[in-house]
Write an enzyme that holds these catalytic residues in place. Sequence first.
Site, PDB file in Angstrom:
ATOM      1  CB  ALA A 128     -33.847  -8.015 -32.036  1.00  0.00           C
ATOM      2  CG  LEU A 129     -35.170  -0.803 -30.898  1.00  0.00           C
ATOM      3  CD1 LEU A 129     -33.597  -0.522 -30.170  1.00  0.00           C
ATOM      4  CD2 LEU A 129     -35.553   0.114 -31.820  1.00  0.00           C
ATOM      5  CD  GLU A 371     -38.228  -0.562 -40.541  1.00  0.00           C
ATOM      6  OE1 GLU A 371     -37.328   0.335 -40.684  1.00  0.00           O
ATOM      7  OE2 GLU A 371     -37.992  -1.672 -40.906  1.00  0.00           O
TER       8      GLU A 371
HETATM    9  N1  CAA Z   1     -29.593   9.421 -35.605  1.00  0.00           N
HETATM   10  C1  CAA Z   1     -28.601   9.446 -34.704  1.00  0.00           C
HETATM   11  N2  CAA Z   1     -28.551   9.571 -33.461  1.00  0.00           N
HETATM   12  C2  CAA Z   1     -29.854   9.956 -32.947  1.00  0.00           C
HETATM   13  C3  CAA Z   1     -31.119   9.744 -33.785  1.00  0.00           C
HETATM   14  C4  CAA Z   1     -30.913   9.740 -35.197  1.00  0.00           C
HETATM   15  N3  CAA Z   1     -32.070   9.378 -36.037  1.00  0.00           N
HETATM   16  N4  CAA Z   1     -32.156  10.183 -33.061  1.00  0.00           N
HETATM   17  C5  CAA Z   1     -31.797  10.432 -31.868  1.00  0.00           C
HETATM   18  N5  CAA Z   1     -30.427  10.195 -31.746  1.00  0.00           N
HETATM   19  C6  CAA Z   1     -29.516  10.402 -30.583  1.00  0.00           C
HETATM   20  C7  CAA Z   1     -29.750  11.880 -29.940  1.00  0.00           C
HETATM   21  O1  CAA Z   1     -28.905  12.945 -30.504  1.00  0.00           O
HETATM   22  C8  CAA Z   1     -29.364  11.660 -28.426  1.00  0.00           C
HETATM   23  O2  CAA Z   1     -27.993  11.702 -28.278  1.00  0.00           O
HETATM   24  P1  CAA Z   1     -27.390  12.095 -26.862  1.00  0.00           P
HETATM   25  O3  CAA Z   1     -27.452  10.922 -26.183  1.00  0.00           O
HETATM   26  O4  CAA Z   1     -25.881  12.371 -27.376  1.00  0.00           O
HETATM   27  O5  CAA Z   1     -28.169  13.120 -26.234  1.00  0.00           O
HETATM   28  C9  CAA Z   1     -29.939  10.191 -28.213  1.00  0.00           C
HETATM   29  O6  CAA Z   1     -30.048   9.622 -29.473  1.00  0.00           O
HETATM   30  C10 CAA Z   1     -31.206  10.083 -27.692  1.00  0.00           C
HETATM   31  O7  CAA Z   1     -32.281  10.903 -28.478  1.00  0.00           O
HETATM   32  P2  CAA Z   1     -33.706  11.502 -27.801  1.00  0.00           P
HETATM   33  O8  CAA Z   1     -33.472  12.274 -26.539  1.00  0.00           O
HETATM   34  O9  CAA Z   1     -34.349  11.968 -29.003  1.00  0.00           O
HETATM   35  O10 CAA Z   1     -34.117   9.882 -27.470  1.00  0.00           O
HETATM   36  P3  CAA Z   1     -35.655   9.640 -26.882  1.00  0.00           P
HETATM   37  O11 CAA Z   1     -35.532   8.586 -25.850  1.00  0.00           O
HETATM   38  O12 CAA Z   1     -36.392  10.909 -26.667  1.00  0.00           O
HETATM   39  O13 CAA Z   1     -36.268   8.894 -28.128  1.00  0.00           O
HETATM   40  C11 CAA Z   1     -37.463   8.588 -30.281  1.00  0.00           C
HETATM   41  C12 CAA Z   1     -36.537   9.404 -29.366  1.00  0.00           C
HETATM   42  C13 CAA Z   1     -37.708   9.292 -31.410  1.00  0.00           C
HETATM   43  C14 CAA Z   1     -38.695   8.336 -29.483  1.00  0.00           C
HETATM   44  C15 CAA Z   1     -36.902   7.142 -30.225  1.00  0.00           C
HETATM   45  O14 CAA Z   1     -36.866   6.342 -29.177  1.00  0.00           O
HETATM   46  C16 CAA Z   1     -37.890   6.308 -31.459  1.00  0.00           C
HETATM   47  O15 CAA Z   1     -37.464   6.395 -32.547  1.00  0.00           O
HETATM   48  N6  CAA Z   1     -38.642   5.549 -31.082  1.00  0.00           N
HETATM   49  C17 CAA Z   1     -39.334   4.215 -31.981  1.00  0.00           C
HETATM   50  C18 CAA Z   1     -38.584   3.319 -32.019  1.00  0.00           C
HETATM   51  C19 CAA Z   1     -39.024   2.406 -33.261  1.00  0.00           C
HETATM   52  O16 CAA Z   1     -39.142   2.705 -34.349  1.00  0.00           O
HETATM   53  N7  CAA Z   1     -39.108   1.035 -32.979  1.00  0.00           N
HETATM   54  C20 CAA Z   1     -39.669   0.294 -33.964  1.00  0.00           C
HETATM   55  C21 CAA Z   1     -38.632  -1.094 -33.794  1.00  0.00           C
HETATM   56  S1  CAA Z   1     -38.105  -1.955 -35.336  1.00  0.00           S
HETATM   57  C22 CAA Z   1     -39.392  -2.798 -35.674  1.00  0.00           C
HETATM   58  O17 CAA Z   1     -40.486  -2.254 -36.210  1.00  0.00           O
HETATM   59  C23 CAA Z   1     -39.277  -4.044 -35.941  1.00  0.00           C
HETATM   60  C24 CAA Z   1     -38.853  -4.639 -37.134  1.00  0.00           C
HETATM   61  O18 CAA Z   1     -38.294  -5.982 -37.152  1.00  0.00           O
HETATM   62  C25 CAA Z   1     -38.900  -3.940 -38.246  1.00  0.00           C
END
Ligand code: CAA
Length: 389
Positions: A128-129, A371
Amino acid sequence: MTADGYLFLTDEHKMIRQAARDFAEKEIAPVAAEYDESGEFPVETIKKMGEMGFMGIEVPEEYGGAGMDTLAYVLALEEICKADAAHGTIMSVNNSLFCFGILKFGTEQQKQKYLRDVASGQAVGAYALTEPMSGSDAGTMRSRAVREGDHYVINGRKSWVTSAPVADYVLLFTMTAPEKQHRGITAFIIETDRPGFVRGKKEPKLGIRASATSEIVFEDYRVPVENRLGDEGEGFKIAMSVLDAGRIGISAQGLGIAEAAYEASLSYATEREAFGQKIGEFQGVSFKLADMKTRIEAARLLTYHAALLKQRARETGERYTLEASMAKLFTSETAMFCAHAAVQIHGGMGYSKELPVERYFRDAKITEIYEGTSEIQRVVIARLETRLK
Ligand code: CAA
């Protein structure tokens, strides 16, 4: 060339793929349309999948799993999704979001306590995100956990949680320090039979209808400190890192749907006649089939490659974010492309519930959304490749 042609498939890989294919054809394909229609969670088949070892493929045997590698997981998931993507969604969230999260970030005690039942299909795990006002911008969540002695008290709402209507355990991400934004997010393992855990409205979905999806509401839910996954503030990185694994699962799902759509189209094109010949002999249809096949094989390579990198990461600890996002992006768009073409090749029959083709079309769409949408995958890829931010 079929997947059998890939040199890197071991006998164990071929064995699990065959077992998943046999199971999918015998146990899932005959009931897929019925579950799609009713939207009911397929309790019985999921239990059987657990008995087959499909619900915790990468979980070591000591924690109740099958103890196999990532490629084995992908091959099995692909076969399940070929028969029914809804069963695949439940399997994927269980394996690569819930189990993988605990395996990678959990303490020994947490692994012992929570993995066994979920990995063996006796219990269902969820992740849950997302919240009503926080989707792609996952770092902006509004739910809160406040520490009170040896507990945290959680309040807030999560949405679009796969398997939430039936889940026994949920991997939850919530804010413990809102002023720190994404660095104030913390992960918890939630037991759903405790007071304050309320299952919200079930989503009436377009596709993957048998994979129950709903909101969750936390009303003064008390979770013990020992259920925290990782440290305070590590939740966002845990969520993203777990999604890297999850996206390889969705990629395998897209591959399975694309293959099902292609195989149905190929067989229809060699049977159905129009204007005095098989429709596959028309260039308009044969070119569609050629494009489908080519994209599927490219998607397969991206998916298997990402799986191999995730497997290697067990030793190296290297991230495979880029390859997981590229695989998910390309494969989900391939699934949509193939399902769209399959409906067109089948004509009126592609639009009818008499055949599974319209279900492939409805199911394929979600792979471009959950995702991380295709747009988010492009953001991830662009940032990692160009270092633009
Ligand atoms: N692994 C490890 N760390 C990571 C990472 C990864 N893949 N991606 C980012 N981080 C870290 C970064 O290094 C950064 O670290 P610091 O705080 O030390 O700087 C931190 O996380 C923040 O990263 P960003 O600045 O890139 O973050 P952002 O706010 O710009 O977001 C994003 C990036 C790619 C947009 C991300 O928010 C994202 O992937 N959003 C989509 C969310 C998603 O996929 N939701 C689906 C939910 S699940 C679902 O679908 C329901 C289900 O039940 C299946």
